[in-house]
Enzyme design. Structure first.
Site, short mmCIF file in Angstrom:
data_model
loop_
_atom_site.label_atom_id
_atom_site.label_comp_id
_atom_site.label_asym_id
_atom_site.label_seq_id
_atom_site.Cartn_x
_atom_site.Cartn_y
_atom_site.Cartn_z
N PRO A 113 1.69 -7.19 7.74
CA PRO A 113 0.59 -8.06 7.30
C PRO A 113 0.37 -7.86 5.80
CG PRO A 113 -0.24 -6.19 8.58
CD PRO A 113 1.25 -6.12 8.63
N ALA B 28 -2.12 -9.44 2.67
CA ALA B 28 -3.17 -10.36 2.23
C ALA B 28 -2.65 -11.24 1.11
CB ALA B 28 -4.38 -9.55 1.76
N CYS C 247 -6.11 -0.25 4.96
CA CYS C 247 -6.34 -0.94 3.69
C CYS C 247 -6.98 0.00 2.66
CB CYS C 247 -7.23 -2.15 3.90
SG CYS C 247 -7.53 -3.00 2.35
N GLY D 236 7.30 1.30 5.47
CA GLY D 236 7.25 1.83 4.11
C GLY D 236 8.62 1.93 3.49
C1 LIG Z 1 0.17 -7.81 -1.43
C2 LIG Z 1 -0.02 -6.89 -0.25
C3 LIG Z 1 -1.02 -7.16 0.67
C4 LIG Z 1 -1.20 -6.31 1.78
N1 LIG Z 1 -2.16 -6.64 2.70
C5 LIG Z 1 -2.24 -5.91 3.86
C6 LIG Z 1 -3.10 -6.32 4.93
O1 LIG Z 1 -3.78 -7.35 4.86
N2 LIG Z 1 -3.13 -5.52 6.04
C7 LIG Z 1 -2.38 -4.37 6.15
O2 LIG Z 1 -2.44 -3.70 7.17
N3 LIG Z 1 -1.56 -3.98 5.15
C8 LIG Z 1 -1.46 -4.73 4.04
N4 LIG Z 1 -0.56 -4.36 3.08
C9 LIG Z 1 0.33 -3.20 3.30
C10 LIG Z 1 1.65 -3.64 3.97
O3 LIG Z 1 1.40 -4.17 5.25
C11 LIG Z 1 2.62 -2.45 4.09
O4 LIG Z 1 2.00 -1.46 4.87
C12 LIG Z 1 3.01 -1.85 2.74
O5 LIG Z 1 3.33 -2.86 1.81
C13 LIG Z 1 4.18 -0.87 2.88
O6 LIG Z 1 5.32 -1.52 3.38
P1 LIG Z 1 6.55 -1.97 2.41
O7 LIG Z 1 7.00 -0.77 1.67
O8 LIG Z 1 7.57 -2.54 3.33
O9 LIG Z 1 5.97 -3.00 1.48
C14 LIG Z 1 -0.39 -5.16 1.94
C15 LIG Z 1 0.60 -4.89 0.99
C16 LIG Z 1 0.81 -5.73 -0.08
C17 LIG Z 1 1.90 -5.43 -1.08
#
Ligand SMILES: Cc1cc2nc3c(=O)[nH]c(=O)nc-3n(C[C@H](O)[C@H](O)[C@H](O)COP(=O)(O)O)c2cc1C
Length: 333
Positions: free
Chosen positions: A20, A22, A105, A207
């Site tokens: 997810p 935002a 968050c 992650g």
């Molecule tokens: C722009 C943005 C918005 C995010 N919004 C949410 C959110 O609404 N809910 C949530 O649980 N995590 C949110 N996250 C965290 C991601 O879900 C994820 O846990 C985090 O980016 C790590 O994963 P990755 O390394 O694959 O990006 C957000 C991350 C980013 C970059």
């Protein structure tokens, strides 16, 4: 085209989750990722209060199409009763396949109202929130997403995972960073593996999965039940087929520049159709255009022009000139 080496032979690919995000994972982008092979989709986080007030903004957050199932709506809040009410309201309103609770968050606006990762500092309240939502959801599964802990002195993912399991949470996504880390440093996949071993509900690792090779390595080392991909999908939705190729041992052909631009244009057109307003859609797409073109030849000049584009025809012209630039000078930028 560049071919990345396959690393396995017919290894079963675990379910792939779009994280997810935002401002990113709206219905338009989720369907793009589904088309690319994401198995499970979740909305961006939505406040329990927004659900209860059913305002226009919230309606757009929770909107989805049948093709997005299995689809979950992620809720945040800190009041168990309000979250339970919001869950009951959601079941009647849009009937998702699951409700996901946000305990990760890091944003101040959320944390200062005790929501998101703030609950990692208060396991009894986190447990009450989860329990109230599970009871309100009835047959609807409730999942949760946590971080490693609040900060490096209070890493407590094992404890929160056990509390959530005992409250009836059906599946748990773990982002292996603390709240204090934000998005810096590296996700701790050793901790994710410990959580996966400590509870019997499925644990989804999240992650820093940036390639098929990353996915394979992290999956093999952690024993998780699924992989969740966030930022890499944002700039490169082909990460999903790339991961599948890595598991099956097939080489993966990275998309050509023409294929990337075609996707960018398709995304903008779908965003426009969804919003019904070309200028608003193009403005909303600007940060996405930056993500899509990160690392592309053309450099700052292209990105500067993309930051001002206000129409699909303007985007088309930029795409055409970027592609012709590549044809004549492929290594530029
Ligand atoms: C722009 C943005 C918005 C995010 N919004 C949410 C959110 O609404 N809910 C949530 O649980 N995590 C949110 N996250 C965290 C991601 O879900 C994820 O846990 C985090 O980016 C790590 O994963 P990755 O390394 O694959 O990006 C957000 C991350 C980013 C970059």
């Amino acid at each position: 085209m560049t071919l990345s080496e396959g690393g396995a032979r017919d290894e079963v690919c675990p379910p792939l989750f779009l994280a997810p995000m935002a401002g990113v994972t709206n219905t338009v982008f989720r369907r793009i990722c589904r088309g690319m092979g994401a198995d499970v989709l979740t909305s961006e986080f939505v406040s329990a209060e927004g659900i209860l007030h059913r305002n226009e903004r919230t309606r757009r957050y929770v909107e989805f199409q049948e093709s997005e199932r299995p689809f979950g709506i992620q809720l945040f809040g800190a009041d168990p009763e309000r979250l339970a009410e919001a869950t009951r309201a959601l079941k009647d309103w849009v009937a998702p396949d699951f409700v996901d609770l946000n305990f990760g968050c890091p944003v101040n606006k959320v944390v200062c109202k005790n929501g998101g990762s703030s609950l990692l500092r208060d396991c009894p309240l986190l447990g009450r929130v989860a329990g109230a939502v599970v009871r309100a959801a009835g047959a609807l599964p409730v999942t949760a997403k946590i971080r490693a802990g609040w900060d490096e002195r209070s890493v407590n993912a094992l404890e929160t995972a056990r509390v959530l399991e005992s409250e009836g949470i059906a599946r748990l996504a773990v982002h292996g960073r603390t709240r204090a880390q934000g998005y810096s440093g590296a996700a701790d996949w050793t901790l994710i593996a410990e959580v996966a071993a400590a509870v019997s509900i499925p644990v989804i690792g999240n992650g820093d999965i940036r390639s098929g090779a990353d996915a394979l390595e992290k999956f093999r080392a952690s024993g998780v039940a699924g992989l969740m991909i966030g930022r890499a999908a944002m700039s490169n939705p082909w990460i999903f087929p790339e991961i599948r190729a890595a598991f099956s041992g097939e080489p993966f052909a990275q998309p050509t520049p023409a294929a990337r631009w075609a996707l960018i244009q398709r995304h903008c057109a779908a965003e426009m159709a969804w919003r019904g307003d070309e200028v608003a859609a193009m403005k909303a797409m600007r940060s996405r255009l930056m993500a899509y073109t990160r690392g592309m030849p053309g450099g700052p000049r292209l990105r500067g022009r993309l930051a001002r584009v206000e129409s699909l025809s303007g985007l088309e012209a930029l795409a055409a000139s970027a592609l012709s630039g590549w044809a004549s000078a492929p290594d530029q930028g």
